[in-house]
Design an enzyme around this catalytic site. Structure first.
Site, PDB file in Angstrom:
ATOM      1  N   LYS A 183       0.836  -1.205   0.000  1.00  0.00           N
ATOM      2  CA  LYS A 183       0.000   0.000   0.000  1.00  0.00           C
ATOM      3  C   LYS A 183       0.872   1.257   0.000  1.00  0.00           C
ATOM      4  CE  LYS A 183      -3.846  -2.397   2.220  1.00  0.00           C
ATOM      5  NZ  LYS A 183      -4.673  -2.648   3.397  1.00  0.00           N
ATOM      6  N   GLN A 222      -4.613  -1.322   9.644  1.00  0.00           N
ATOM      7  CA  GLN A 222      -4.553  -2.651   9.024  1.00  0.00           C
ATOM      8  C   GLN A 222      -5.142  -3.690   9.977  1.00  0.00           C
ATOM      9  OE1 GLN A 222      -3.703  -3.206   5.876  1.00  0.00           O
ATOM     10  NE2 GLN A 222      -3.925  -5.408   5.982  1.00  0.00           N
ATOM     11  N   ASP A 226     -10.529   3.573   4.257  1.00  0.00           N
ATOM     12  CA  ASP A 226     -10.870   2.160   4.109  1.00  0.00           C
ATOM     13  C   ASP A 226     -12.384   1.949   4.161  1.00  0.00           C
ATOM     14  OD1 ASP A 226      -9.233   0.057   3.594  1.00  0.00           O
ATOM     15  OD2 ASP A 226      -8.899  -0.500   5.689  1.00  0.00           O
TER      16      ASP A 226
HETATM   17  N1  GUN Z   1      -6.931  -6.708   6.112  1.00  0.00           N
HETATM   18  C1  GUN Z   1      -7.196  -7.415   4.996  1.00  0.00           C
HETATM   19  N2  GUN Z   1      -7.739  -6.624   4.046  1.00  0.00           N
HETATM   20  C2  GUN Z   1      -7.824  -5.385   4.577  1.00  0.00           C
HETATM   21  C3  GUN Z   1      -8.298  -4.134   4.091  1.00  0.00           C
HETATM   22  O1  GUN Z   1      -8.779  -3.982   2.965  1.00  0.00           O
HETATM   23  N3  GUN Z   1      -8.223  -3.108   4.967  1.00  0.00           N
HETATM   24  C4  GUN Z   1      -7.714  -3.248   6.211  1.00  0.00           C
HETATM   25  N4  GUN Z   1      -7.670  -2.180   6.984  1.00  0.00           N
HETATM   26  N5  GUN Z   1      -7.270  -4.382   6.693  1.00  0.00           N
HETATM   27  C5  GUN Z   1      -7.312  -5.444   5.880  1.00  0.00           C
END
Ligand code: GUN
Length: 290
Positions: A53, A97, A120
């Site tokens: 990311k 995350q 998100d």
């Molecule tokens: N863990 C797995 N996929 C994601 C996501 O799209 N966002 C976040 N914050 N955590 C994740």
């Protein structure tokens, strides 16, 4: 034989559009958008996603940092970090995350985010905006899936979309998105208690697998010609592979591709789109802040 949906190529298109948007924004005298990613603990898969990311952000001209914390961080300390990021005028977007270590209540942590920095789309305010068709941040994976369908010219209007999995990250927000007038799909969400699952799946024009179980979707669950979207990223231990494991989806890809009309590979399908949509949301967040 199915058409393979090249998520990497479609994500590259989206990322290049974001890059242009960021360039225009900074040319107008604004600071670049800034993404803060919170990573707690040492889950190797999470660390790898977060690296992806941040790297993609930098490629698009978005500034960003990973704030890493020991798994033992207290909820109070993490909430105070979030408060500082909420208050900082330099921070456009905040991503926590998931999953978080067990002693941290992720819903309380997500609830502490400023919804207008929640790139998100996980805050209940954004979930509410999504179901009421209001402007807000849509979670990146479902946003990426509808973008994949749209850019692959796969029709959704009047089509039966069957979603396997009712998670807050994928299944539920995707159902809300596909119900929007813009997409007009007929949506069924399945879960572990759904009866006659293979039968239900066989009625799907669009079948989305988001349950995290290796090769759960077999050929007998697929209607010939259907579009198969595989959200699963499962690690299978295998000493023959360099890293000691390989990644595979929730769909038995080799069997499914013989029957399906369209299919996403794993890796290289939905995953790259999740990152691309995060960048898009971060640019939007910067514009919201002004
Ligand atoms: N863990 C797995 N996929 C994601 C996501 O799209 N966002 C976040 N914050 N955590 C994740």
């Amino acid at each position: 034989m199915a058409t393979i949906i090249d998520g990497k190529a479609i994500a590259a298109e989206v990322r290049s559009e974001v890059r242009e948007d960021v360039a225009k924004w900074t040319a107008d005298g604004h600071a670049p958008p800034y993404l803060a990613v919170i990573l707690v603990g040492d889950n190797p898969a999470s660390a790898s996603y977060v690296r992806g990311k941040i790297k993609a952000s930098q490629d698009a001209g978005i500034a960003g940092d990973t704030l890493k914390f020991d798994a033992s961080i207290s909820e109070k300390a993490l909430l105070s970090v979030i408060q500082d990021l909420n208050d900082s005028p330099h921070v456009s977007g905040i991503l926590v995350q998931l999953p978080l270590p067990g002693h941290l209540d992720s819903s309380r942590i997500i609830a502490a985010l400023n919804p207008d920095k929640d790139v998100d789309g996980l805050h209940t305010v954004n979930a509410g905006r999504l179901v009421t068709d209001s402007q807000g941040f849509v979670p990146c994976t479902p946003a990426g899936i509808v973008e994949l369908l749209r850019r692959s010219n796969i029709p959704t209007e009047g089509q039966h979309a069957v979603i396997l999995g009712r998670s807050h990250l994928v299944g539920r927000p995707l159902a809300s998105l596909l119900l929007r007038k813009q997409y007009n799909a007929t949506v069924t969400v399945c879960h572990s208690r759904t009866k006659n699952l293979p039968e239900v799946c066989r009625t799907a024009d669009i079948l989305v697998a988001a349950i995290g179980r290796t090769h759960f979707v077999s050929a007998d669950m697929i209607k010939p010609g259907a579009a198969i979207i595989d959200v699963g990223i499962n690690r299978v231990e295998d000493p023959k592979h360099k890293r000691g494991y390989y990644l595979t989806g929730d769909v038995d890809y080799n069997a499914a591709k013989e029957l399906a009309g369209y299919i996403t590979p794993v890796p290289g399908g939905v995953g790259p789109m999740t990152i691309a949509m995060l960048l898009k949301n971060t640019m939007t967040a910067a514009k919201l802040l002004g």
